[in-house]
Design a protein around this motif. Structure first.
Motif, mmCIF file in Angstrom:
data_model
loop_
_atom_site.group_PDB
_atom_site.id
_atom_site.type_symbol
_atom_site.label_atom_id
_atom_site.label_comp_id
_atom_site.label_asym_id
_atom_site.label_seq_id
_atom_site.Cartn_x
_atom_site.Cartn_y
_atom_site.Cartn_z
ATOM 1 N N UNK A 2 -14.398 -4.807 6.104
ATOM 2 C CA UNK A 2 -13.777 -5.676 5.280
ATOM 3 C C UNK A 2 -14.608 -4.934 3.565
ATOM 4 N N UNK A 3 -14.530 -3.800 4.164
ATOM 5 C CA UNK A 3 -14.363 -2.922 2.556
ATOM 6 C C UNK A 3 -13.806 -3.200 1.537
ATOM 7 N N UNK A 4 -13.696 -4.047 0.605
ATOM 8 C CA UNK A 4 -12.669 -3.982 -1.040
ATOM 9 C C UNK A 4 -12.189 -2.850 -0.337
ATOM 10 N N UNK A 5 -10.835 -2.603 -1.272
ATOM 11 C CA UNK A 5 -10.139 -1.654 -0.847
ATOM 12 C C UNK A 5 -9.321 -1.627 -2.515
ATOM 13 N N UNK A 6 -8.628 -0.541 -2.295
ATOM 14 C CA UNK A 6 -7.399 -0.650 -3.689
ATOM 15 C C UNK A 6 -6.536 0.591 -2.968
ATOM 16 N N UNK A 7 -5.170 0.314 -3.804
ATOM 17 C CA UNK A 7 -4.732 1.584 -3.394
ATOM 18 C C UNK A 7 -3.795 2.105 -4.596
ATOM 19 N N UNK A 8 -4.323 3.135 -4.783
ATOM 20 C CA UNK A 8 -3.595 3.855 -6.263
ATOM 21 C C UNK A 8 -1.966 4.035 -6.217
ATOM 22 N N UNK A 50 -3.077 -12.303 5.044
ATOM 23 C CA UNK A 50 -3.805 -11.980 6.565
ATOM 24 C C UNK A 50 -4.775 -11.962 5.469
ATOM 25 N N UNK A 51 -5.817 -12.195 4.081
ATOM 26 C CA UNK A 51 -7.041 -12.329 3.534
ATOM 27 C C UNK A 51 -7.374 -11.666 2.627
ATOM 28 N N UNK A 52 -7.044 -10.439 3.840
ATOM 29 C CA UNK A 52 -8.031 -8.810 2.913
ATOM 30 C C UNK A 52 -7.851 -8.951 1.611
ATOM 31 N N UNK A 53 -9.351 -7.727 1.763
ATOM 32 C CA UNK A 53 -9.859 -8.029 0.030
ATOM 33 C C UNK A 53 -8.741 -6.293 -0.032
ATOM 34 N N UNK A 54 -7.540 -6.524 0.546
ATOM 35 C CA UNK A 54 -6.701 -5.205 -0.409
ATOM 36 C C UNK A 54 -5.959 -5.397 -1.590
ATOM 37 N N UNK A 55 -5.928 -4.297 -2.600
ATOM 38 C CA UNK A 55 -4.758 -4.771 -3.571
ATOM 39 C C UNK A 55 -4.811 -3.424 -4.178
ATOM 40 N N UNK A 56 -3.547 -3.239 -5.004
ATOM 41 C CA UNK A 56 -3.271 -2.004 -5.351
ATOM 42 C C UNK A 56 -2.468 -1.893 -6.756
ATOM 43 N N UNK A 57 -2.243 -1.073 -7.676
ATOM 44 C CA UNK A 57 -2.207 -0.609 -8.856
ATOM 45 C C UNK A 57 -0.951 -0.175 -8.407
ATOM 46 N N UNK A 87 5.842 -8.875 -10.645
ATOM 47 C CA UNK A 87 5.829 -10.210 -10.405
ATOM 48 C C UNK A 87 5.109 -11.488 -9.235
ATOM 49 N N UNK A 88 5.787 -10.872 -8.397
ATOM 50 C CA UNK A 88 4.867 -11.688 -7.656
ATOM 51 C C UNK A 88 3.057 -11.931 -6.475
ATOM 52 N N UNK A 89 2.482 -10.049 -7.487
ATOM 53 C CA UNK A 89 1.469 -10.482 -7.571
ATOM 54 C C UNK A 89 0.712 -9.609 -6.148
ATOM 55 N N UNK A 90 2.005 -8.893 -6.140
ATOM 56 C CA UNK A 90 1.468 -8.186 -3.989
ATOM 57 C C UNK A 90 1.050 -6.911 -5.272
ATOM 58 N N UNK A 91 1.651 -6.058 -6.373
ATOM 59 C CA UNK A 91 1.043 -5.024 -7.016
ATOM 60 C C UNK A 91 -0.157 -6.206 -8.319
ATOM 61 N N UNK A 92 -1.300 -6.199 -8.391
ATOM 62 C CA UNK A 92 -1.744 -6.716 -9.038
ATOM 63 C C UNK A 92 -1.870 -6.363 -10.324
ATOM 64 N N UNK A 93 -2.270 -4.448 -10.442
ATOM 65 C CA UNK A 93 -2.448 -4.219 -12.006
ATOM 66 C C UNK A 93 -1.132 -2.640 -12.262
#
Ligand SMILES: [Zn+2]
Length: 444
Positions: free
Chosen positions: A229-235, A252-259, A299-305
């Protein structure tokens, strides 16, 4: 230092509206109606006023490789490009930011040199687990790791056996882990076959970093994110074929984001000339259809930033005379142009300035734990503002580039959206490509 900045088009979290931004002691006191502006105000007419851009992916390379880039030059370029907050990556400087001593050296090098605010990522490398809590205590905003060769010897990559315990620690510390999501397997698998291919052809380089390397990395990271459950971000996400994995993790609600990065959203592999090594980065710039899938995911928010991944080097390391993609350093230089590049493509696809702010201000501020200070025009936040002529087109020339080196794949491109003025904590620091005030940046 109280002042008011007003415009017919202020981009607030609620939308674009006429407003007067009241600034007191460097912060936004209130966002008032347009005609509630007192006597001491600067009127920007119909120009858009955005929050300062927050760029969470910048390689400043100082100390140790200051000949590649440095705090003074990069923050100069940032200021005139509308970027008021940078977060520095832990590698390519010597020492890297993987120990408390390394972080102290980095902060000391940055001191008194920065034109904009600068925060720092630490690094997770083999054997530095005992450093992680101390680095957080000293103020790093999170950590970056590699799952594949980083390109520099002093910043090693980690496998599952090292990553799993590190993520357990970071989950406990509440610090995000940023992952360079490529694994070696699929890259090694094609290496032998490409050994005799022409290294001057972009197609050779593209084939050497297959999408499967990103897919398998994200599968690994998702599994560990689920377990820890570590906050994870794909660069710097590039592969369209790996987007469904991100979509599933999100569902799935995982704390996983991506740029993703401006160069993946602007250029296409088909148009990159052979020998044009300024375009080399990892993962690579892929085909036009891939680019459109990245736009859909944003646009969908799958990529956050969107973050620049500004990663320059000395011009000689780009091997431009020989145009050899294999020996050239990988990294695109584009910090100063990032908002204009993204706006050029976003506006073409019907996106708004509100979207631009979501991807380049609010999203990155949230990732770096800076949302209480940065990323929006709202009361209580730092008065970091960008005056943006969103309809103005300009051609990128080398003379306008203020990175340490002029090498960038954007030279000659016509972009839409010019930065007319930049405010840092209420102070006008840059105007029309000129830096007015140096060394006003704080270390965050
Ligand atoms: Zn990078």
């Amino acid at each position: 230092m109280n002042h008011v900045v007003r415009s017919r088009r202020v981009v607030t979290p609620e939308g674009v509206r006429p407003a007067a931004i009241h600034i007191a002691d460097g912060t936004i006191a209130r966002v008032a109606d347009w005609d509630d502006c007192g006597y001491d105000f600067t009127d920007y007419g119909d120009l858009a006023v955005l929050p300062g851009i927050v760029d969470t992916h910048v390689h400043l390379n100082e100390p140790g490789r200051t000949e590649w880039e440095g705090f003074a030059t990069a923050t100069y370029a940032a200021a005139i490009g509308g970027v008021t907050t940078l977060v520095d990556m832990p590698l390519n400087s010597i020492p890297p930011t993987t120990t408390r001593e390394g972080f102290a050296a980095k902060r000391q090098a940055a001191q008194g040199q920065c034109a904009v605010d600068v925060g720092f990522w630490g690094g997770v490398v083999p054997g530095n687990q005992r450093e992680l809590a101390g680095l957080v205590a000293d103020g790093v905003r999170g950590f970056k790791c590699f799952l594949v060769d980083s390109g520099v010897a002093e910043f090693g990559w980690v496998g599952e056996s090292e990553l799993a315990p590190a993520m357990q620690i970071l989950a406990g510390l509440g610090a995000p882990l940023l992952v360079h999501a490529e694994v070696a397997g699929p890259i090694d698998a094609v290496a032998a076959e490409l050994a005799t291919a022409d290294p001057h052809r972009y197609a050779t380089y593209l084939a050497s970093r297959p999408p499967a390397a990103e897919e398998q990395a994200i599968q690994l990271v998702t599994r560990l994110c689920r377990a820890t459950r570590a906050r994870t971000h794909i660069v710097h996400h590039s592969a369209a074929s790996a987007l469904p994995l991100l979509r599933d993790a999100r569902a799935e609600g995982l704390p996983l984001t991506a740029e993703t990065c401006p160069h993946y959203l602007h250029f296409t592999a088909e148009a990159i000339p052979d020998g044009a090594t300024p375009f080399k980065c990892a993962p690579p710039i892929r085909e036009a259809a891939n680019r459109e899938a990245l736009w859909d995911a944003l646009a969908e928010g799958v990529l956050e930033l969107v973050a620049s991944d500004h990663s320059p080097c000395s011009p000689s390391l780009k091997a431009m005379e020989v145009g050899d993609f294999v020996s050239a350093w990988g990294g695109v230089s584009g910090l100063q142009l990032a908002p204009s590049v993204v706006w050029t493509e976003a506006s073409r696809r019907g996106h708004s300035l509100v979207d631009l702010v979501r991807w380049m201000c609010a999203g990155p501020a949230r990732l770096a734990g800076l949302a209480a200070r940065k990323g929006a025009i709202a009361p209580g936040l730092d008065a970091d503002l960008v005056v943006f002529a969103d309809d103005e087109r300009f051609e990128v020339t080398t003379t306008a580039i203020q990175h340490r080196h002029k090498v960038t794949p954007y030279v000659g491109e016509t972009l839409r959206g010019a930065v007319h003025a930049t405010y840092l904590r209420g102070q006008l620091i840059a105007e029309r490509g000129k830096l007015l005030v140096t060394e006003q940046g704080e270390l965050l």
